[in-house]
Design a protein around this motif. Structure first.
Motif, PDB file in Angstrom:
ATOM      1  N   ILE A 152       0.844  -1.199   0.000  1.00  0.00           N
ATOM      2  CA  ILE A 152       0.000   0.000   0.000  1.00  0.00           C
ATOM      3  C   ILE A 152       0.881   1.252   0.000  1.00  0.00           C
ATOM      4  CG2 ILE A 152      -1.666   1.347   1.347  1.00  0.00           C
ATOM      5  CD1 ILE A 152      -2.788  -1.336   2.364  1.00  0.00           C
ATOM      6  N   VAL A 153       1.911   1.243   0.828  1.00  0.00           N
ATOM      7  CA  VAL A 153       2.840   2.379   0.888  1.00  0.00           C
ATOM      8  C   VAL A 153       3.530   2.570  -0.454  1.00  0.00           C
ATOM      9  CG1 VAL A 153       4.942   3.259   1.961  1.00  0.00           C
ATOM     10  CG2 VAL A 153       3.197   2.147   3.372  1.00  0.00           C
ATOM     11  N   ILE A 154       3.932   1.477  -1.086  1.00  0.00           N
ATOM     12  CA  ILE A 154       4.592   1.557  -2.394  1.00  0.00           C
ATOM     13  C   ILE A 154       3.658   2.169  -3.435  1.00  0.00           C
ATOM     14  CG2 ILE A 154       5.526   0.179  -4.298  1.00  0.00           C
ATOM     15  CD1 ILE A 154       6.649  -1.731  -2.169  1.00  0.00           C
ATOM     16  N   LEU A 155       2.399   1.768  -3.428  1.00  0.00           N
ATOM     17  CA  LEU A 155       1.418   2.337  -4.358  1.00  0.00           C
ATOM     18  C   LEU A 155       1.224   3.826  -4.098  1.00  0.00           C
ATOM     19  CD1 LEU A 155      -1.270  -0.520  -4.312  1.00  0.00           C
ATOM     20  CD2 LEU A 155       0.046   0.206  -6.312  1.00  0.00           C
ATOM     21  N   ASP A 156       1.148   4.190  -2.822  1.00  0.00           N
ATOM     22  CA  ASP A 156       0.924   5.586  -2.453  1.00  0.00           C
ATOM     23  C   ASP A 156       2.111   6.453  -2.874  1.00  0.00           C
ATOM     24  OD1 ASP A 156      -0.913   7.417  -0.954  1.00  0.00           O
ATOM     25  OD2 ASP A 156       0.891   7.738   0.247  1.00  0.00           O
ATOM     26  N   VAL A 157       3.316   5.974  -2.593  1.00  0.00           N
ATOM     27  CA  VAL A 157       4.520   6.705  -2.987  1.00  0.00           C
ATOM     28  C   VAL A 157       4.655   6.731  -4.507  1.00  0.00           C
ATOM     29  CG1 VAL A 157       7.043   6.728  -2.875  1.00  0.00           C
ATOM     30  CG2 VAL A 157       5.711   6.211  -0.820  1.00  0.00           C
ATOM     31  N   GLN A 186      -6.884  -0.503  -1.443  1.00  0.00           N
ATOM     32  CA  GLN A 186      -6.217  -1.521  -0.654  1.00  0.00           C
ATOM     33  C   GLN A 186      -6.151  -1.126   0.813  1.00  0.00           C
ATOM     34  OE1 GLN A 186      -5.188  -4.647  -1.589  1.00  0.00           O
ATOM     35  NE2 GLN A 186      -6.336  -4.133  -3.446  1.00  0.00           N
ATOM     36  N   MET A 187      -6.079   0.179   1.080  1.00  0.00           N
ATOM     37  CA  MET A 187      -6.124   0.635   2.466  1.00  0.00           C
ATOM     38  C   MET A 187      -7.496   0.387   3.073  1.00  0.00           C
ATOM     39  SD  MET A 187      -4.145   1.812   4.768  1.00  0.00           S
ATOM     40  CE  MET A 187      -4.725   1.803   6.459  1.00  0.00           C
ATOM     41  N   ASN A 188      -8.543   0.456   2.244  1.00  0.00           N
ATOM     42  CA  ASN A 188      -9.884   0.094   2.714  1.00  0.00           C
ATOM     43  C   ASN A 188      -9.892  -1.310   3.287  1.00  0.00           C
ATOM     44  OD1 ASN A 188     -11.641   2.276   2.317  1.00  0.00           O
ATOM     45  ND2 ASN A 188     -11.815   1.860   0.132  1.00  0.00           N
ATOM     46  N   TRP A 189      -9.293  -2.242   2.531  1.00  0.00           N
ATOM     47  CA  TRP A 189      -9.315  -3.637   2.979  1.00  0.00           C
ATOM     48  C   TRP A 189      -8.412  -3.851   4.191  1.00  0.00           C
ATOM     49  CZ3 TRP A 189     -13.200  -3.271   0.403  1.00  0.00           C
ATOM     50  CH2 TRP A 189     -13.287  -3.139  -0.976  1.00  0.00           C
ATOM     51  N   PHE A 190      -7.292  -3.123   4.254  1.00  0.00           N
ATOM     52  CA  PHE A 190      -6.391  -3.296   5.399  1.00  0.00           C
ATOM     53  C   PHE A 190      -7.009  -2.729   6.676  1.00  0.00           C
ATOM     54  CE2 PHE A 190      -2.496  -2.030   7.866  1.00  0.00           C
ATOM     55  CZ  PHE A 190      -2.119  -3.319   8.196  1.00  0.00           C
ATOM     56  N   LYS A 218      -6.369   7.566   5.301  1.00  0.00           N
ATOM     57  CA  LYS A 218      -7.607   7.619   4.530  1.00  0.00           C
ATOM     58  C   LYS A 218      -8.438   8.861   4.815  1.00  0.00           C
ATOM     59  CE  LYS A 218     -10.137   4.588   3.060  1.00  0.00           C
ATOM     60  NZ  LYS A 218      -9.682   4.909   1.680  1.00  0.00           N
ATOM     61  N   GLY A 219      -8.162   9.526   5.919  1.00  0.00           N
ATOM     62  CA  GLY A 219      -8.972  10.685   6.267  1.00  0.00           C
ATOM     63  C   GLY A 219     -10.362  10.297   6.721  1.00  0.00           C
ATOM     64  N   MET A 220     -10.495   9.101   7.298  1.00  0.00           N
ATOM     65  CA  MET A 220     -11.777   8.603   7.770  1.00  0.00           C
ATOM     66  C   MET A 220     -11.671   8.283   9.255  1.00  0.00           C
ATOM     67  SD  MET A 220     -13.436   8.574   4.832  1.00  0.00           S
ATOM     68  CE  MET A 220     -14.773   7.430   4.632  1.00  0.00           C
TER      69      MET A 220
END
Length: 456
Positions: A152-157, A186-190, A218-220
């Protein structure tokens, strides 16, 4: 706190039990007596429930329930044994909350669950649960979840790097949007894993990391999500108890029975006979502003100031990352397009397992039947597992909500055998068939509404 006193019409007291506030009467009860204490039947305005044959009065406690007031109130007047077992990792820790609420137990001549339920299914599922625990299928693999978080971090970066290195011309812009949206999906699922206490063996660690990552990545709001999602798991597809159905009467008529009721009542918030057409736009389109507004409203109303502050850091972070390299207007287009793609993915994945299934009022069936009639699976494959965050194993996830997702496929054959033994339908379908069934289901229920609206 002393346990609440029994009503004057309660049976003769047989024993004494010591609670946190001293000694209090303890009696034997029947399922009929428990069933009257739903909080909605006068003059019985208490909320009672049963866990492992013990009767608890949660009338004063449910508002302080750490998992949310409504989720425990949904089981008032019912057997909550399997739901309680499914949601709590540390039973010994939770027992300190239960002890002061104990007011008695079921009479010896009473069955282990309500007489209208299939006792054989209940017993067999509890044996299956014991097998799952002995096989350590509820034990998480920390390395698995670390790799999930790392990707997830790799995708975000990668989203930021694409814009920083290649600029904002058409191709890198949309590639950056795709990477950012995928990271958020993917952060949703994590965060879903963390919310279900399935990443760590200690509940507190799950809660802490869930709050931190849900807010800053996510800001949620984590507690907002827990409040809604636990209710959904407790009573899936049960109208007025599953919050996932709460906004639907205004946009969609779900389930043939409820759709026909809307029609007979001459309610027409939307042209429901066309809902299978406008779902593609209004489904994700309605959820995006709803989520953005409700998380802040919830946090302010509940005075969750820490979560609110952490959520704000998410927006500060993405602004500082992107606005200097792409400008404000371009960033707004980038951010909200990615959010729209994310919510589209979330809507289709989360609803493919539920909208096509049975939707009704709560008729208080056993745990297995409640979950199986409201959920279905999608075929296993590497892509399906990754794309859906293993929610393609929705049946197993609903039966064992704290089970780490990497073990869901292992318990699936055991669940299939249980269903086959008791004649319970176990549905599993291809991914795109599941997506298509959402549309087919909306069309059928929309037609049921139209027929009732025209002819009633």
């Amino acid at each position: 706190m002393a346990p609440p006193q029994l009503d004057s019409d309660a049976p003769v007291r047989e024993k004494e039990v010591v609670g946190s506030g001293g000694s209090a009467p303890r009696g034997f009860f029947t399922w009929e007596e428990v069933g009257l204490r739903t909080g909605r039947i006068q003059p019985y305005n208490e909320h009672w429930l049963v866990i492992d044959r013990k009767v608890y009065d949660v009338s004063r406690f449910y508002k302080r329930h750490p998992g949310g007031a409504r989720v425990i109130r949904h089981y008032a007047g019912q057997d909550a044994t399997d739901a309680f077992t499914a949601f709590h990792l540390d039973k010994n820790y939770v027992s300190k909350y239960l002890k002061p609420l104990l007011i008695g137990e079921l009479a010896p001549d009473q069955p282990n669950s309500e007489p209208n339920k299939n006792q054989l299914i209940i017993e067999d599922f509890r044996k299956l649960r014991s097998t799952v625990e002995k096989a350590e299928l509820l034990k998480p693999n920390i390395l698995f979840f670390f790799l999930i978080f790392l990707h997830i971090v790799i995708l975000d970066v990668g989203a930021w790097f694409t814009i920083w290195y290649f600029g904002t011309s058409l191709l890198p812009f949309f590639l950056g949007v795709a990477l950012f949206a995928t990271a958020q999906c993917q952060m949703n699922w994590f965060q879903h894993d963390l919310g279900h206490l399935s990443v760590f063996s200690i509940s507190k660690w799950n809660h802490m990391l869930h709050t931190f990552l849900m807010c800053i990545m996510k800001g949620m709001a984590a507690k907002w999500w827990n409040n809604l999602h636990f209710q959904h798991h407790a009573k899936p597809n049960c109208f007025r108890k599953d919050p996932d159905l709460n906004m639907h009467p205004f946009l969609f008529a779900l389930g043939k029975k409820l759709a026909a009721e809307l029609g007979m009542q001459k309610k027409k918030f939307m042209p429901y006979n066309h809902q299978h057409k406008y779902f593609f736009i209004s489904g994700p389109g309605a959820l995006l502003p709803f989520f953005q507004f409700s998380v802040f409203y919830f946090s302010i109303k509940r005075k969750e100031w820490v979560e609110l502050a952490l959520m704000i850091t998410f927006y500060i972070r993405v602004c500082l990352m992107y606005i200097p390299i792409m400008g404000f207007k371009c960033f707004m287009a980038f951010f909200w397009l990615a959010r729209l793609l994310e919510i589209c993915c979330f809507t289709w994945v989360s609803q493919m397992n539920h909208i096509p299934m049975h939707i009704d009022y709560d008729i208080n069936t056993d745990w297995v039947s409640t979950q199986l009639q409201a959920t279905c699976n999608v075929d296993q494959s590497f892509f399906n597992d990754w794309f859906t965050g293993h929610l393609n194993f929705q049946i197993e996830h609903h039966l064992f909500p704290t089970m780490p997702r990497h073990n869901l496929w292992k318990v699936a054959p055991l669940v299939k055998s249980l269903c086959a033994k008791h004649g319970i339908a176990y549905q599993c379908k291809p991914l795109f068939t599941a997506f298509g069934d959402i549309v087919h289901s909306l069309k059928d229920s929309g037609q049921a509404w139209y027929d009732a609206y025209i002819h009633a």
